[in-house]
Write a protein that holds these residues in place. Structure first.
Motif, PDB file in Angstrom:
ATOM      1  N   ALA A   1     -43.371  61.632  -1.019  1.00 18.56           N
ATOM      2  CA  ALA A   1     -43.011  62.419   0.152  1.00 18.56           C
ATOM      3  C   ALA A   1     -42.080  61.613   1.043  1.00 18.56           C
ATOM      4  O   ALA A   1     -42.287  60.408   1.256  1.00 18.56           O
ATOM      5  CB  ALA A   1     -44.269  62.811   0.924  1.00 18.56           C
ATOM      6  N   TYR A   2     -41.059  62.277   1.543  1.00 15.76           N
ATOM      7  CA  TYR A   2     -40.044  61.660   2.409  1.00 15.76           C
ATOM      8  C   TYR A   2     -39.277  60.539   1.701  1.00 15.76           C
ATOM      9  O   TYR A   2     -38.546  59.783   2.337  1.00 15.76           O
ATOM     10  CB  TYR A   2     -40.657  61.103   3.706  1.00 15.76           C
ATOM     11  N   GLY A   3     -39.466  60.405   0.401  1.00 12.49           N
ATOM     12  CA  GLY A   3     -38.813  59.331  -0.334  1.00 12.49           C
ATOM     13  C   GLY A   3     -39.372  57.960  -0.032  1.00 12.49           C
ATOM     14  O   GLY A   3     -38.712  56.946  -0.254  1.00 12.49           O
ATOM     15  N   GLU A   4     -40.616  57.874   0.442  1.00  8.93           N
ATOM     16  CA  GLU A   4     -41.180  56.603   0.895  1.00  8.93           C
ATOM     17  C   GLU A   4     -41.934  55.835  -0.188  1.00  8.93           C
ATOM     18  O   GLU A   4     -42.464  54.754   0.099  1.00  8.93           O
ATOM     19  CB  GLU A   4     -42.111  56.836   2.090  1.00  8.93           C
ATOM     20  N   TRP A   5     -42.072  56.382  -1.409  1.00  8.51           N
ATOM     21  CA  TRP A   5     -42.798  55.724  -2.494  1.00  8.51           C
ATOM     22  C   TRP A   5     -44.278  55.547  -2.169  1.00  8.51           C
ATOM     23  O   TRP A   5     -44.963  54.727  -2.779  1.00  8.51           O
ATOM     24  CB  TRP A   5     -42.218  54.340  -2.808  1.00  8.51           C
ATOM     25  N   TYR A   6     -44.781  56.306  -1.214  1.00  6.35           N
ATOM     26  CA  TYR A   6     -46.141  56.057  -0.738  1.00  6.35           C
ATOM     27  C   TYR A   6     -47.120  57.126  -1.203  1.00  6.35           C
ATOM     28  O   TYR A   6     -48.090  56.831  -1.886  1.00  6.35           O
ATOM     29  CB  TYR A   6     -46.141  55.956   0.788  1.00  6.35           C
ATOM     30  N   TYR A   7     -46.885  58.371  -0.826  1.00  5.40           N
ATOM     31  CA  TYR A   7     -47.850  59.415  -1.148  1.00  5.40           C
ATOM     32  C   TYR A   7     -47.826  59.739  -2.639  1.00  5.40           C
ATOM     33  O   TYR A   7     -46.786  59.668  -3.289  1.00  5.40           O
ATOM     34  CB  TYR A   7     -47.542  60.679  -0.342  1.00  5.40           C
ATOM     35  N   ALA A   8     -49.001  60.121  -3.158  1.00  2.00           N
ATOM     36  CA  ALA A   8     -49.083  60.524  -4.566  1.00  2.00           C
ATOM     37  C   ALA A   8     -48.231  61.778  -4.785  1.00  2.00           C
ATOM     38  O   ALA A   8     -48.113  62.608  -3.895  1.00  2.00           O
ATOM     39  CB  ALA A   8     -50.538  60.798  -4.941  1.00  2.00           C
ATOM     40  N   PRO A   9     -47.646  61.912  -5.990  1.00  4.28           N
ATOM     41  CA  PRO A   9     -47.751  60.981  -7.123  1.00  4.28           C
ATOM     42  C   PRO A   9     -46.749  59.840  -7.077  1.00  4.28           C
ATOM     43  O   PRO A   9     -46.771  58.952  -7.920  1.00  4.28           O
ATOM     44  CB  PRO A   9     -47.473  61.890  -8.323  1.00  4.28           C
ATOM     45  N   GLY A  10     -45.856  59.846  -6.070  1.00  4.77           N
ATOM     46  CA  GLY A  10     -44.792  58.850  -6.055  1.00  4.77           C
ATOM     47  C   GLY A  10     -45.260  57.415  -5.965  1.00  4.77           C
ATOM     48  O   GLY A  10     -44.613  56.509  -6.485  1.00  4.77           O
ATOM     49  N   LYS A  11     -46.430  57.183  -5.335  1.00  8.94           N
ATOM     50  CA  LYS A  11     -46.862  55.793  -5.174  1.00  8.94           C
ATOM     51  C   LYS A  11     -47.404  55.197  -6.474  1.00  8.94           C
ATOM     52  O   LYS A  11     -47.651  53.992  -6.544  1.00  8.94           O
ATOM     53  CB  LYS A  11     -47.897  55.682  -4.066  1.00  8.94           C
ATOM     54  N   HIS A  12     -47.588  56.024  -7.494  1.00  8.28           N
ATOM     55  CA  HIS A  12     -48.151  55.521  -8.740  1.00  8.28           C
ATOM     56  C   HIS A  12     -47.090  55.107  -9.754  1.00  8.28           C
ATOM     57  O   HIS A  12     -47.436  54.750 -10.885  1.00  8.28           O
ATOM     58  CB  HIS A  12     -49.071  56.582  -9.354  1.00  8.28           C
ATOM     59  N   ILE A  13     -45.836  55.138  -9.374  1.00  9.43           N
ATOM     60  CA  ILE A  13     -44.816  54.658 -10.299  1.00  9.43           C
ATOM     61  C   ILE A  13     -44.977  53.153 -10.470  1.00  9.43           C
ATOM     62  O   ILE A  13     -45.484  52.459  -9.597  1.00  9.43           O
ATOM     63  CB  ILE A  13     -43.393  55.011  -9.813  1.00  9.43           C
ATOM     64  N   SER A  14     -44.520  52.646 -11.586  1.00 12.43           N
ATOM     65  CA  SER A  14     -44.721  51.239 -11.908  1.00 12.43           C
ATOM     66  C   SER A  14     -43.710  50.351 -11.197  1.00 12.43           C
ATOM     67  O   SER A  14     -42.665  50.811 -10.713  1.00 12.43           O
ATOM     68  CB  SER A  14     -44.592  51.025 -13.415  1.00 12.43           C
TER      69      SER A  14
END
Length: 451
Positions: free
Chosen positions: A159-172
């Motif tokens: 969300a917001y491109g922040e790499w924080y909220y799921a699912p984005g924060k689970h990237i390696s």
């Protein structure tokens, strides 16, 4: 802004800098008084967050009137999460917005965002799609608009491109490195990419990021002074047992701000971001810009507590002339020396290098010559330390004027912007700014003696 423009600058001016010039004329010391008012300078100051597009062009046009110097632009690509090639209409809209940034004499900080839902459940844009988009941006957006792009924030996942909220924060970590490398690949060779947390920079370095790119990785803190760790800014996501302590990440970020830009916004209203704590924190972390509109009550709070204008004034660099040694008179073809002493009373240094010239104008205000000093403004760090540079030059062999003025001129690093005064650096001193030419006048009247 490319750092190798000095070679081009030499070709467009008469460069007559000498290590030894005979026949130097006498010189006198000029003192300067500080100007405490809010001064607008490029690549630092108040930012306004907005979506990039035709609908916000009017907002861009109002920025300088509201004492803003940075358009913080979010590039929304929600409709293209699974589309390899962006349509020309979208690229054209982004370029119209960046042209408005240029026309209104501000700079842009950009972030690519694919969604803004903290409870997002659909598939994220794949890294392959994001790389395709970045490759398209390289030739169609980033390089043609390099003159007005201050930095790119690492967006894309979450969300917001922040790499924080799921699912984005689970990237390696490998995927984050790959995306950062793709961003650097798409940008000019001196561009900055700002990551959401200092841990992401340390992770990037550990994963094999090149020294040059690690050196150009800054930070954006979207929850400044919101909690003990700024709501996870000074933590590791996803969590790992080797995560550095909050204090060590804070110290790392503060030290790193000497070479990379830091900016952001608050995310709640608390005693932690009252005026005294905010100013102390911005000074410690070396803030260059802050979103004046978020958290929604921050501007009115800082205004009512009496620090908003101080914050706006001290974000980033704020160069102040202390004294200068300038010739009492000049003869055609003879040498003269100019020495300048200054200090940086802002909270951060300058990050993109730019040329520093001594500029000579005739009695009617027409440019005669400008001389490259070789000074490096990125090394003028915040604090009370004074910096001095001194150079000897040779006056033109023909001086058909009764007097000349000598000024300090720091134009944009792109020669195409040299004539734009708003992109030149204005020093925080009374009575020195020549708005028509973008000069800081060291001495207005230097008599020209006959041979």
């Amino acid at each position: 802004m490319l750092n190798n423009n000095y070679a081009r600058a030499v070709r467009v001016c008469v460069l007559v800098l000498f290590s030894s010039v005979s026949g130097l004329v006498q010189a006198g010391v000029v003192g300067f008084s500080p100007d405490d008012s809010l001064i607008l300078n490029p690549e630092r100051g108040l930012a306004k967050l907005m979506e990039v597009g035709d609908d916000s062009i009017e907002e861009v046009a109002q920025l300088r009137d509201d004492n803003h110097t940075i358009a913080w632009g979010v590039i929304r690509l929600d409709a293209y999460r699974h589309t390899d090639v962006l349509p020309a209409s979208k690229i054209n809209e982004i370029n119209r917005w960046l042209n408005a940034v240029r026309e209104n004499r501000v700079k842009a900080v950009l972030r690519i965002v694919y969604h803004q839902s903290e409870r997002f459940s659909s598939p994220e844009a794949s890294i392959a799609v994001q790389e395709d988009h970045l490759s398209q941006f390289e030739s169609a957006v980033f390089r043609p608009n390099n003159d007005v792009i201050f930095a790119l924030q690492a967006g894309g996942f979450g969300a917001y491109g922040e790499w924080y909220y799921a699912p984005g924060k689970h990237i390696s970590a490998a995927a984050r490195k790959r995306l950062l490398d793709s961003m650097f690949d798409a940008l000019p060779g001196d561009a900055f990419v700002m990551v959401r947390t200092p841990w992401y920079k340390q992770e990037y370095e550990s994963a094999g990021g090149s020294d040059d790119r690690v050196y150009r990785t800054g930070y954006y803190n979207d929850c400044f002074l919101s909690s003990a760790d700024d709501t996870g800014t000074f933590a590791c996501y996803p969590w790992n047992e080797s995560c550095p302590s909050v204090s060590s990440l804070q110290s790392f970020s503060a030290t790193d701000s000497a070479i990379v830009p830091v900016g952001g916004e608050t995310c709640n209203d608390s005693h932690l971001n009252d005026c005294a704590a905010t100013m102390q924190g911005m000074e410690y972390y070396g803030y260059s810009f802050v979103n004046s509109l978020w958290f929604s009550t921050m501007r009115s709070k800082w205004e009512s507590q009496g620090c908003f204008e101080q914050i706006a004034s001290r974000l980033g660099y704020r160069y102040e002339l202390v004294s200068a040694t300038v010739p009492d008179n000049i003869r055609a073809g003879e040498g003269f020396t100019v020495s300048v002493t200054l200090k940086n009373t802002g909270w951060a240094p300058m990050y993109h290098s730019r040329p520093v010239y001594i500029r000579m104008l005739d009695a009617q205000g027409n440019e005669l010559l400008y001389y490259w000093t070789g000074a490096e403004p990125r090394n003028w760090y915040a604090g009370q330390q004074e910096y001095t540079f001194s150079n000897s030059f040779k006056a033109p062999t023909i001086l058909d004027t009764s007097s000349v003025s000598l000024s300090l001129w720091m134009p944009d690093s792109e020669p195409a912007n040299y004539g734009i005064a708003e992109y030149a650096v204005r020093f925080a001193n009374d009575g020195v700014w020549d708005a028509g030419n973008g000069n800081n006048v060291l001495k207005q009247y230097v008599p020209v003696l006959s041979k």
